[in-house]
Design an enzyme around this catalytic site. Sequence first.
Site, PDB file in Angstrom:
ATOM      1  N   ASP A   8       6.440  -7.006 -67.960  1.00  0.00           N
ATOM      2  CA  ASP A   8       5.993  -6.990 -66.566  1.00  0.00           C
ATOM      3  C   ASP A   8       6.266  -5.606 -65.993  1.00  0.00           C
ATOM      4  O   ASP A   8       7.416  -5.129 -66.018  1.00  0.00           O
ATOM      5  CB  ASP A   8       6.738  -8.039 -65.742  1.00  0.00           C
ATOM      6  CG  ASP A   8       6.329  -9.462 -66.094  1.00  0.00           C
ATOM      7  OD1 ASP A   8       5.495  -9.628 -67.009  1.00  0.00           O
ATOM      8  OD2 ASP A   8       6.851 -10.403 -65.472  1.00  0.00           O
ATOM      9  N   ASP A 129      -1.938 -20.042 -62.662  1.00  0.00           N
ATOM     10  CA  ASP A 129      -0.548 -20.226 -62.269  1.00  0.00           C
ATOM     11  C   ASP A 129      -0.478 -21.408 -61.325  1.00  0.00           C
ATOM     12  O   ASP A 129      -1.242 -21.478 -60.349  1.00  0.00           O
ATOM     13  CB  ASP A 129      -0.020 -18.968 -61.577  1.00  0.00           C
ATOM     14  CG  ASP A 129      -0.211 -17.717 -62.438  1.00  0.00           C
ATOM     15  OD1 ASP A 129      -0.151 -17.849 -63.669  1.00  0.00           O
ATOM     16  OD2 ASP A 129      -0.410 -16.635 -61.867  1.00  0.00           O
TER      17      ASP A 129
END
Length: 248
Positions: A8, A129
């Site tokens: 990330d 998500d």
Amino acid sequence: MLVIPAIDLRQRQVVRLLQGRAEDMTVYSDDPVAVARQFEAQGAQRLHVVDLDGAFTGESGNLPVIKDIAGAVQMPVEVGGGVRDLKVIESLLSVGVRWVILGTVAYRDPEFVKQACREFPGQVLVGIDARDGRVAVEGWVETTTMPAMDLARRVYEMGVEEIIFTDIATDGMFTGPNYRALETMLTIGPKVIASGGVSRVADLEELAQYSLQGVSGAIVGKALYDGKFQLPEAIAAVNGVLSRKPGE
């Protein structure tokens, strides 16, 4: 099923967020390329990269870093985070990225997903998500009323063959994956890369048992960075499950 390590990126650093909250960020490295090379040396066959700057703001300065990562490893790289127009997709693919992940835009602009799949066949994934079964967008800041499975069905009909499904409640929490939500997602059609909740090798072994139903990979982030287990150990365990004959 592949064990897919995650990088990330925020402000060109390797970080992890807790349940997607920007204020709960831990910095693990200021050398993303070195982290990617290490993962490949440990046996990774695919790399998951999230551009958090792009996800939060829609703009990013991480393209040079992503280019360096893609150029430094042989394994294919998938990238998501703030991808909302065809020029961004083209830019990412041009620097060596294999797959581009659409997130918020898949919910906001279905026609864009259709167009992206037409122009870049086989290179478009969708990240779904979910918070309490509902689609979350804008870097998980906003939870919509749309059931995650409805979005999965919609993008599958548009030509998306693989989705990345993240259960937000388990992400970074070391509580184990949400198997019930995963099982529901597997009834839709596309292959599923599972994300969120992996805290031990046993979680990956359990996920590997869903490979015949369509689980193509499991993304691992915080557990690796916090030393809960090592990547070679995880890969070996998953391969052991996959090599077993039915009923063993």
